[in-house]
Design an enzyme around this catalytic site. Structure first.
Site, PDB file in Angstrom:
ATOM      1  N   ARG A 129      51.826  56.935  44.803  1.00  0.00           N
ATOM      2  CA  ARG A 129      50.571  57.611  45.183  1.00  0.00           C
ATOM      3  C   ARG A 129      50.816  59.021  45.721  1.00  0.00           C
ATOM      4  NH1 ARG A 129      49.591  53.359  43.107  1.00  0.00           N
ATOM      5  NH2 ARG A 129      47.820  52.000  43.577  1.00  0.00           N
ATOM      6  N   CYS A 174      41.487  51.393  47.295  1.00  0.00           N
ATOM      7  CA  CYS A 174      42.190  51.113  48.554  1.00  0.00           C
ATOM      8  C   CYS A 174      42.078  52.304  49.489  1.00  0.00           C
ATOM      9  CB  CYS A 174      43.644  50.781  48.270  1.00  0.00           C
ATOM     10  SG  CYS A 174      43.841  49.124  47.579  1.00  0.00           S
ATOM     11  N   GLU A 230      45.012  56.535  51.860  1.00  0.00           N
ATOM     12  CA  GLU A 230      45.126  56.825  50.434  1.00  0.00           C
ATOM     13  C   GLU A 230      43.895  57.628  50.022  1.00  0.00           C
ATOM     14  OE1 GLU A 230      44.188  54.797  46.650  1.00  0.00           O
ATOM     15  OE2 GLU A 230      46.236  54.041  46.877  1.00  0.00           O
TER      16      GLU A 230
HETATM   17  N1  EPU Z   1      45.999  40.223  50.224  1.00  0.00           N
HETATM   18  C1  EPU Z   1      45.444  39.444  51.203  1.00  0.00           C
HETATM   19  N2  EPU Z   1      44.184  39.753  51.623  1.00  0.00           N
HETATM   20  C2  EPU Z   1      43.462  40.760  51.106  1.00  0.00           C
HETATM   21  C3  EPU Z   1      44.035  41.567  50.111  1.00  0.00           C
HETATM   22  C4  EPU Z   1      45.311  41.274  49.687  1.00  0.00           C
HETATM   23  O1  EPU Z   1      46.074  38.530  51.713  1.00  0.00           O
HETATM   24  O2  EPU Z   1      42.326  40.958  51.550  1.00  0.00           O
HETATM   25  C5  EPU Z   1      47.345  39.894  49.749  1.00  0.00           C
HETATM   26  C6  EPU Z   1      47.293  39.386  48.297  1.00  0.00           C
HETATM   27  O3  EPU Z   1      47.055  38.010  48.252  1.00  0.00           O
HETATM   28  C7  EPU Z   1      48.677  39.771  47.794  1.00  0.00           C
HETATM   29  C8  EPU Z   1      49.021  41.025  48.590  1.00  0.00           C
HETATM   30  O4  EPU Z   1      48.151  41.064  49.704  1.00  0.00           O
HETATM   31  O5  EPU Z   1      49.608  38.764  48.122  1.00  0.00           O
HETATM   32  C9  EPU Z   1      48.858  42.283  47.753  1.00  0.00           C
HETATM   33  O6  EPU Z   1      47.492  42.370  47.304  1.00  0.00           O
HETATM   34  P1  EPU Z   1      47.073  42.963  45.870  1.00  0.00           P
HETATM   35  O7  EPU Z   1      47.856  42.267  44.816  1.00  0.00           O
HETATM   36  O8  EPU Z   1      45.599  42.955  45.816  1.00  0.00           O
HETATM   37  O9  EPU Z   1      47.631  44.404  45.866  1.00  0.00           O
HETATM   38  P2  EPU Z   1      47.504  45.565  46.939  1.00  0.00           P
HETATM   39  O10 EPU Z   1      48.900  45.904  47.352  1.00  0.00           O
HETATM   40  O11 EPU Z   1      46.539  45.271  48.000  1.00  0.00           O
HETATM   41  C10 EPU Z   1      47.800  47.448  45.160  1.00  0.00           C
HETATM   42  C11 EPU Z   1      47.202  48.800  44.979  1.00  0.00           C
HETATM   43  C12 EPU Z   1      45.897  48.700  44.195  1.00  0.00           C
HETATM   44  C13 EPU Z   1      46.153  48.039  42.865  1.00  0.00           C
HETATM   45  C14 EPU Z   1      46.746  46.654  43.125  1.00  0.00           C
HETATM   46  C15 EPU Z   1      47.131  45.918  41.861  1.00  0.00           C
HETATM   47  C16 EPU Z   1      47.724  50.231  46.863  1.00  0.00           C
HETATM   48  C17 EPU Z   1      47.264  50.777  48.160  1.00  0.00           C
HETATM   49  N3  EPU Z   1      46.911  49.380  46.272  1.00  0.00           N
HETATM   50  O12 EPU Z   1      46.922  46.724  46.026  1.00  0.00           O
HETATM   51  O13 EPU Z   1      45.444  50.023  43.949  1.00  0.00           O
HETATM   52  O14 EPU Z   1      44.956  47.909  42.125  1.00  0.00           O
HETATM   53  O15 EPU Z   1      47.965  46.791  43.903  1.00  0.00           O
HETATM   54  O16 EPU Z   1      48.299  46.438  41.340  1.00  0.00           O
HETATM   55  O17 EPU Z   1      48.790  50.596  46.380  1.00  0.00           O
HETATM   56  C18 EPU Z   1      44.150  51.832  44.827  1.00  0.00           C
HETATM   57  O18 EPU Z   1      45.169  52.510  44.707  1.00  0.00           O
HETATM   58  O19 EPU Z   1      43.082  52.303  45.244  1.00  0.00           O
HETATM   59  C19 EPU Z   1      44.222  50.427  44.464  1.00  0.00           C
HETATM   60  C20 EPU Z   1      43.187  49.626  44.574  1.00  0.00           C
END
Ligand code: EPU
Length: 302
Positions: free
Chosen positions: A177, A226, A296
């Site tokens: 990012r 995010c 972000e």
């Molecule tokens: N999780 C929770 N509770 C929540 C959300 C997530 O427990 O409310 C847990 C999930 O179960 C999982 C872990 O946290 O075990 C990671 O969650 P997720 O797979 O949704 O990925 P993320 O790290 O929260 C990132 C990117 C997203 C992208 C997704 C999918 C960032 C800040 N976010 O989210 O990108 O869509 O992976 O690859 O890097 C964005 O950049 O705006 C964005 C949405």
């Protein structure tokens, strides 16, 4: 900010720049938050250097708007005009495995257009709102891929030099990012080198990413994706969730029930509501985990 100087308005017309007076950023951001100002729509990239010179000489402050999907803008009459690139037609040109994409092109449409021509790699970005220029600037990524991996050449307006320059992909750093572009570089076009893949196979990947996204993100609500970057080795969403902060709200600005790192505008949230919610959640994570979350989402003003 409203432009009233007749000479300036005439000069804008000469540059083929369309002025949308008193444009509302509520309608131009995915959060549906933001004040009003004159919006200048740039039809020809080559007009940019002269436009910027014109505005600087006239003492008019300006900011560049991409797709507005990762942005929280303050309310009321904004103290700068907003510049935006008009969509080009066509948005994408294909030369073998190279897709030459206009920065104002819609990201989702670009992914599907390339897919239909048997060019893959971008499947993870399906469902990410915004423009290709915005995605490139932030090095948008999801499901293990990031757009920068495929960038071979970027054409941009370098405000510091006042000129349009072309950078080779190898000369640009694409990190999580974050990119090595200067803060005031304006993306104009990118050459993406994409791997050949049969459409049916790409479609399968697109369906899987769509499904994952639908089940874990509040796609039908107004958000900026995010709010915080993930700290190294951790998930901001999981931390916020573990602190029991889902549904916490300030006015209509609310931590999503579906994904705790998405903050949604559940009605008529103001910029201050959203900023307060961001500050409150950041403070809770600092106290609960000893981690300082970095935004972000981009704030106007910072
Ligand atoms: N999780 C929770 N509770 C929540 C959300 C997530 O427990 O409310 C847990 C999930 O179960 C999982 C872990 O946290 O075990 C990671 O969650 P997720 O797979 O949704 O990925 P993320 O790290 O929260 C990132 C990117 C997203 C992208 C997704 C999918 C960032 C800040 N976010 O989210 O990108 O869509 O992976 O690859 O890097 C964005 O950049 O705006 C964005 C949405």
């Amino acid at each position: 900010m409203r432009l009233i100087n007749p000479q300036l308005l005439a000069a804008l017309r000469d540059l083929d720049v369309e002025r949308i007076a008193g444009a509302s950023l509520i309608e131009r951001t995915s959060l549906g938050i933001g004040g009003s100002t004159d919006l200048l729509l740039i039809r020809r990239h080559t007009a940019l250097p002269a436009l910027v010179t014109l505005l600087r000489e006239a003492g008019v402050a300006f900011r560049f708007l991409g797709g507005g999907s990762n942005l929280l803008v303050s309310d009321g009459e904004l103290p700068w005009v907003v510049l935006q690139l008009a969509r080009q037609d066509p948005e994408v040109l294909l030369e073998g495995n190279i897709a030459v994409v206009d920065a104002a092109a819609d990201l989702g449409r670009t992914v599907t257009f390339c897919a239909k021509h048997d060019l893959g790699g971008l499947e993870g970005l399906i469902g990410v709102p915004g423009t290709v220029g915005g995605a490139l600037r932030m090095n948008a990524g999801a499901y293990g891929m990031q757009i920068g991996t495929y960038a071979r050449e970027v054409e941009l307006y370098r405000a510091a030099a006042g000129e349009i320059v072309t950078l080779k992909g190898d000369d640009i750093r694409f990190e999580y990012r974050h990119t090595s572009f200067a803060p005031d570089d304006i993306m104009l076009a990118v050459k993406l080198e994409l791997p050949s893949k049969p459409y049916r196979e790409i479609l399968q990947g697109i369906r899987i990413c769509n499904e994952k996204r639908r089940s874990s993100q509040p796609l039908n609500q107004k958000s900026a994706g995010c709010i915080f970057k993930n700290p190294p080795g951790a998930s901001a969403g999981r931390m916020i969730d573990e602190l029991g902060l889902k549904n916490v709200h300030v006015g209509d600005a609310c931590v999503s029930e579906r994904h705790a790192n998405f903050f949604v505008n559940a009605g008529h949230a103001t910029s201050d509501d959203m900023r307060s919610l961001i500050a409150q959640v950041r403070e809770s994570v600092r106290r609960g985990f000893g981690v300082e979350l970095e935004n972000e989402v981009i704030l106007w003003p910072a």
